[in-house]
Design a protein around this motif. Structure first.
Motif, PDB file in Angstrom:
ATOM      1  N   LEU A 146      -9.761  42.263  71.025  1.00  0.00           N
ATOM      2  CA  LEU A 146      -8.871  41.384  70.256  1.00  0.00           C
ATOM      3  C   LEU A 146      -7.621  41.039  71.064  1.00  0.00           C
ATOM      4  CD1 LEU A 146      -8.161  39.953  67.616  1.00  0.00           C
ATOM      5  CD2 LEU A 146      -7.186  42.109  66.784  1.00  0.00           C
ATOM      6  N   LEU A 147      -7.091  42.069  71.753  1.00  0.00           N
ATOM      7  CA  LEU A 147      -5.900  41.803  72.578  1.00  0.00           C
ATOM      8  C   LEU A 147      -6.214  40.821  73.694  1.00  0.00           C
ATOM      9  CD1 LEU A 147      -4.339  45.400  72.866  1.00  0.00           C
ATOM     10  CD2 LEU A 147      -3.666  43.524  71.348  1.00  0.00           C
ATOM     11  N   ARG A 148      -7.409  40.939  74.262  1.00  0.00           N
ATOM     12  CA  ARG A 148      -7.812  40.010  75.324  1.00  0.00           C
ATOM     13  C   ARG A 148      -7.877  38.585  74.790  1.00  0.00           C
ATOM     14  NH1 ARG A 148     -10.747  39.939  80.170  1.00  0.00           N
ATOM     15  NH2 ARG A 148     -11.979  38.019  80.400  1.00  0.00           N
ATOM     16  N   GLU A 149      -8.452  38.422  73.584  1.00  0.00           N
ATOM     17  CA  GLU A 149      -8.548  37.082  72.995  1.00  0.00           C
ATOM     18  C   GLU A 149      -7.166  36.495  72.751  1.00  0.00           C
ATOM     19  OE1 GLU A 149     -10.848  37.590  69.515  1.00  0.00           O
ATOM     20  OE2 GLU A 149     -12.768  37.849  70.574  1.00  0.00           O
ATOM     21  N   GLN A 150      -6.251  37.299  72.240  1.00  0.00           N
ATOM     22  CA  GLN A 150      -4.885  36.803  71.993  1.00  0.00           C
ATOM     23  C   GLN A 150      -4.170  36.500  73.298  1.00  0.00           C
ATOM     24  OE1 GLN A 150      -3.625  36.041  69.015  1.00  0.00           O
ATOM     25  NE2 GLN A 150      -5.616  36.620  68.112  1.00  0.00           N
ATOM     26  N   ALA A 151      -4.377  37.348  74.305  1.00  0.00           N
ATOM     27  CA  ALA A 151      -3.739  37.091  75.601  1.00  0.00           C
ATOM     28  C   ALA A 151      -4.286  35.815  76.224  1.00  0.00           C
ATOM     29  CB  ALA A 151      -3.956  38.276  76.540  1.00  0.00           C
ATOM     30  N   THR A 152      -5.610  35.600  76.060  1.00  0.00           N
ATOM     31  CA  THR A 152      -6.211  34.368  76.592  1.00  0.00           C
ATOM     32  C   THR A 152      -5.629  33.141  75.906  1.00  0.00           C
ATOM     33  OG1 THR A 152      -8.269  35.549  77.104  1.00  0.00           O
ATOM     34  CG2 THR A 152      -8.377  33.137  76.935  1.00  0.00           C
ATOM     35  N   GLU A 153      -5.486  33.229  74.574  1.00  0.00           N
ATOM     36  CA  GLU A 153      -4.911  32.098  73.829  1.00  0.00           C
ATOM     37  C   GLU A 153      -3.478  31.834  74.269  1.00  0.00           C
ATOM     38  OE1 GLU A 153      -3.856  30.869  69.205  1.00  0.00           O
ATOM     39  OE2 GLU A 153      -5.235  32.527  69.621  1.00  0.00           O
ATOM     40  N   MET A 154      -2.704  32.918  74.458  1.00  0.00           N
ATOM     41  CA  MET A 154      -1.322  32.744  74.892  1.00  0.00           C
ATOM     42  C   MET A 154      -1.279  32.195  76.319  1.00  0.00           C
ATOM     43  SD  MET A 154       1.811  35.462  74.680  1.00  0.00           S
ATOM     44  CE  MET A 154       1.024  36.625  75.793  1.00  0.00           C
ATOM     45  N   HIS A 155      -2.217  32.669  77.179  1.00  0.00           N
ATOM     46  CA  HIS A 155      -2.276  32.164  78.555  1.00  0.00           C
ATOM     47  C   HIS A 155      -2.580  30.659  78.561  1.00  0.00           C
ATOM     48  CE1 HIS A 155      -3.109  32.047  82.825  1.00  0.00           C
ATOM     49  NE2 HIS A 155      -4.260  31.443  82.563  1.00  0.00           N
TER      50      HIS A 155
END
Length: 500
Positions: free
Chosen positions: A298-307
């Motif tokens: 989940l953190l990876r998905e949010q980090a990807t969206e923020m990136h």
């Protein structure tokens, strides 16, 4: 110095120069006319007196009883005085208004004339000069073969000199009055014109002062103030219209910046909040490896969206600022399309993608930017259409343009949302209703890429039927390339992240 003072000073200087020139010209003409009239009177008088002399071969005679001489009958100061003198300077006759002192003055003038060795024709005016406030003229008549003195009568002479005089006090007084009149009228006209001109300048430039006061009231946080536009439609009105147009553009840019800043903060805050929340929850107690794996995913998905959001913001910021022009290279469109299909081979909807390319189609462009544009359009088409529905990509030539279109059969875009779809962070009602994730930067990036490629984006959309986005760029985009300067505000030749 204010504009009113500068305009008034220029007007007054020009007026003063004109009035001075006109006054001098008028005074010069009037002075010449009055002086000529004065001299004509004296010449007319002396010619009349010369004509009254009887001219014979052996003598000249003056018999007043034979002539009616009206000259000098009046005692006025401006009247002409005259006297006739013989060859020895004795007085033969004079006007009735001649005083003793004036007779002595005329006798002195006559003796000067008698003393000259003149060879001029008889009757020619020899002496014309001024003493104090008087002017004098003399002329003579002589016998060709004068008889001896003892044979002459009292009325016969070998030579007669006529002298006239007139006071020029009246002429000087008239010229002085004329100078006062012309000067007074000029000064009066100047003062009247100065007052009227000052009033008119203030009135004519009042809109400029109002515009300046209104412009000073415009603040960096409020561009709603507009300058007043006069009804005359003159240069001042054109200035006001131009300035109001500039304020309209500044207000639009300011409002877009405010929305952009607010949306950017919101879009970045949401994934950061999720990241912080998930981390806090995870750290409250020990977790199993599976729970840690789910949390990290989940953190990876949010980090990807923020990136993606950050990369999109950086791309748009570069597009708004200064950047290097993209490198244009000529290539085959079919070859490029085949490479792009490889990027979608692992996509779950690979079989829904239909590609139609016109054969032997070549294009000069920035292939990296064109790839990013196609990626964003295809990604949007997959997101907002149902699995199993076709997404059609076409690449064709139309006249001197290359046309790349992406068509889906998805949700479509409502008409009220269509004007704003290219604004950063905007998401249409259908996108929000469908729950499809995204940050609203894909289409703004597409539009900026189209501008960098010297093209334009067109679209057609019908709600619940689908959308078609169409890129039009020139096949040979002129001389704008890597070695020549492009206008400011173009993007650099670098692929931004795929954002939607």
């Amino acid at each position: 110095m204010t504009l009113v003072n500068r305009v008034s000073a220029f007007f007054l200087i020009a007026l003063a120069s004109s009035l001075a020139g006109f006054s001098l010209l008028l005074y010069g003409l009037m002075e010449r006319n009055l002086t000529q009239q004065f001299h004509q009177r004296m010449h007319s008088a002396i010619n009349t007196l010369i004509a009254a002399i009887e001219d014979e071969p052996d003598d000249v005679k003056w018999e007043r009883s034979d002539h009616t001489v009206a000259i000098g009958a009046e005692d006025g100061l401006e009247e002409i005085r005259w006297a006739v003198f013989n060859e020895v300077g004795g007085t033969v006759d004079h006007s009735g208004n001649l005083s003793l002192e004036e007779e002595r003055d005329l006798a002195e003038v006559a003796r000067y004339e008698l003393g000259r060795d003149s060879m001029d024709p008889e009757g020619t005016v020899h002496t014309h000069f001024r003493r104090g406030d008087r002017e004098y003229l003399t002329a003579f008549r002589s016998a060709e073969a004068p008889k001896p003195v003892e044979e002459r009568t009292s009325l016969e002479f070998s030579r007669l000199v006529v002298a006239v005089m007139c006071s020029n006090e009246s002429l000087d007084r008239n010229l002085h009055e004329l100078a006062l009149l012309v000067g007074g009228l000029s000064i009066g006209t100047f003062l009247l014109a100065a007052i009227a001109g000052r009033w008119y300048c203030i009135k004519a430039l009042r809109p400029v002062r109002i515009m300046a006061d209104r412009a000073r009231s415009v603040t960096a946080a409020d561009f709603r103030m507009r300058l007043p536009v006069t009804d005359q439609r003159d240069e001042v009105a054109e200035l006001a219209l131009a300035f109001n147009s500039l304020l309209d553009q500044l207000q639009g840019a300011f409002e877009r910046q405010q929305r952009f800043t607010g949306d950017a903060a919101h879009q970045l805050r949401t994934p950061l909040t999720v990241l912080q929340g998930q981390i806090d929850v995870t750290l409250r107690r020990p977790r199993t490896p599976e729970e840690y794996n789910r949390t990290l995913t989940l953190l990876r998905e949010q980090a990807t969206e923020m990136h993606q959001a950050v990369e999109g913001l950086l791309f748009l910021a570069r597009a708004e600022g200064e950047g290097h022009p993209p490198v244009f290279e000529e290539g085959d469109v079919a070859t490029w399309i085949s490479r792009q299909l490889e990027r979608w081979n692992i996509h779950t909807r690979r079989m829904d993608l239909v590609v139609q390319v016109e054969p032997d189609l070549r294009l000069s462009t920035s292939w990296a930017l064109l790839s990013q544009l196609l990626h964003n359009l295809v990604d949007n088409a997959f997101k907002y259409s149902a699995p199993g529905s076709q997404v059609i990509v076409k690449a064709v030539r139309q006249a001197d343009e290359f046309v790349l279109s992406v068509q889906d059969h998805g949700h479509g875009i409502f008409k009220e949302d269509q004007p704003a779809i290219f604004e950063p962070f905007f998401r249409s009602k259908s996108a929000r209703r469908s729950g499809v994730p995204g940050v609203g930067l894909g289409l703004p990036i597409v539009q900026r890429i189209a501008q960098a490629l010297q093209g334009r984006i067109e679209f057609e959309s019908i709600p619940d039927e689908g959308s078609t986005f169409r890129l039009r760029v020139p096949l040979h985009p002129g001389s704008l390339g890597a070695t020549e300067e492009r206008p400011r505000g173009q993007v650099v030749d670098r692929e931004p992240a795929a954002t939607t």
